[in-house]
Design an enzyme around this catalytic site. Structure first.
Site, PDB file in Angstrom:
ATOM      1  CD  GLU A  28       3.943  12.460 -12.364  1.00 32.01           C
ATOM      2  OE1 GLU A  28       2.827  13.012 -12.383  1.00 32.01           O
ATOM      3  OE2 GLU A  28       4.668  12.439 -11.357  1.00 32.01           O
ATOM      4  CG  HIS A  31      -0.981  11.205 -10.754  1.00 28.97           C
ATOM      5  ND1 HIS A  31      -1.657  10.851  -9.603  1.00 28.97           N
ATOM      6  CD2 HIS A  31       0.330  11.302 -10.397  1.00 28.97           C
ATOM      7  CE1 HIS A  31      -0.797  10.735  -8.601  1.00 28.97           C
ATOM      8  NE2 HIS A  31       0.417  11.000  -9.063  1.00 28.97           N
TER       9      HIS A  31
END
Length: 204
Positions: A28, A31
Site C-alpha cells: 500500500e 501505491h
C-alpha cells in the site's frame, strides 16, 4: 481455518502473520508514494504515508488474517490529481504488485545468503516463506479482476472495461476464483518453481 495453525505450529503462524502484514503495508505504501510523485497528495493528507499496518489494513483485516489467513489493505488516492491520468494510474496501480515482486526477489537473495543459517525465526525457511507469499501476492494482484491492481492497469489500456469497476462482476469473479479447486495451489506452485530456479535451491 488458518487460526488452527497457531495450535499446530505457532512459529509458522507467527511467520505468516508477520510477513503478510509487512508485505501488505509496503504494498500500500508503494501505491501511495508513487501517487505522490504523480501529483496526488491524498495519501499524505490522509495520513497513509506511514508504516503503521493498522492504518493500511484496519483491525478487521488483521483479525481476518489471524483467523482465516486472508488480508487486504487500502491506499486512498485521487486520480483527478494525476499529472498524466492514464500513465499515472497505470504506474500507481502497478507499484503495489511490483513492490511485492521486489520483496520476493530480495528474500530469494537472502535465501542464498542464509542457506546455512539455523536461526529459529529468521531461517532459510522464513525467507522462503516470505519470498513465496510475496510472489503469490504479486501474481494475484496482477489478475485483471476488479478491484485488483491488474484490472486498473488493464482498464487504462482498454477503457471499455472501466464500467466493470463498480459492477458485481469483480465480487463474483473473486468468489469463483477462491472456490476454484487448485487456484491457490496453482499460484503457490508457480511461486515455488520461480524460487527454486532463482535461488538454485531445491523446492521446499
Amino acid at each position: 481455518m488458518f487460526f488452527s495453525v497457531l495450535l499446530d505450529d505457532p512459529v509458522l503462524f507467527l511467520r505468516v502473520v508477520i510477513i503478510v502484514i509487512l508485505s501488505v503495508t509496503l504494498h500500500e505504501l508503494a501505491h501511495g508514494f508513487v501517487a505522490v510523485t504523480q501529483g496526488d497528495d491524498t495519501p499524505e493528507k490522509s495520513g497513509h504515508l506511514t508504516l503503521n499496518p493498522v492504518v493500511h489494513m484496519g483491525w478487521e483485516s488483521i483479525i481476518f488474517l489471524c483467523v482465516a489467513g486472508i488480508a487486504w489493505g487500502q491506499m486512498p488516492v485521487n486520480p483527478s490529481n494525476f499529472r498524466i491520468p492514464k500513465l499515472s494510474n497505470i504506474l500507481v496501480s502497478a507499484a503495489g504488485p511490483f513492490l511485492n515482486l521486489s520483496l520476493g526477489l530480495l528474500f530469494i537473495g537472502l535465501m542464498r545468503i542464509m542457506a546455512d543459517s539455523s536461526q529459529e525465526l529468521f531461517s532459510l525457511e522464513f525467507f522462503y516463506l516470505a519470498a513465496r507469499i510475496n510472489l503469490i501476492l504479486f501474481l494475484f494482484n496482477l489478475l485483471p479482476i476488479p478491484p485488483l491492481d491488474g484490472f486498473h492497469v488493464l482498464s487504462e489500456i482498454i477503457p471499455g472495461l472501466k464500467p466493470l469497476q463498480n459492477s458485481p462482476f469483480g465480487f463474483f469473479a473473486m468468489m469463483v476464483l477462491f472456490l476454484l479447486p487448485g487456484f491457490g495451489a496453482g499460484l503457490a506452485m508457480i511461486a515455488d518453481v520461480a524460487i527454486a530456479r532463482l535461488s538454485g535451491l531445491p523446492l521446499m
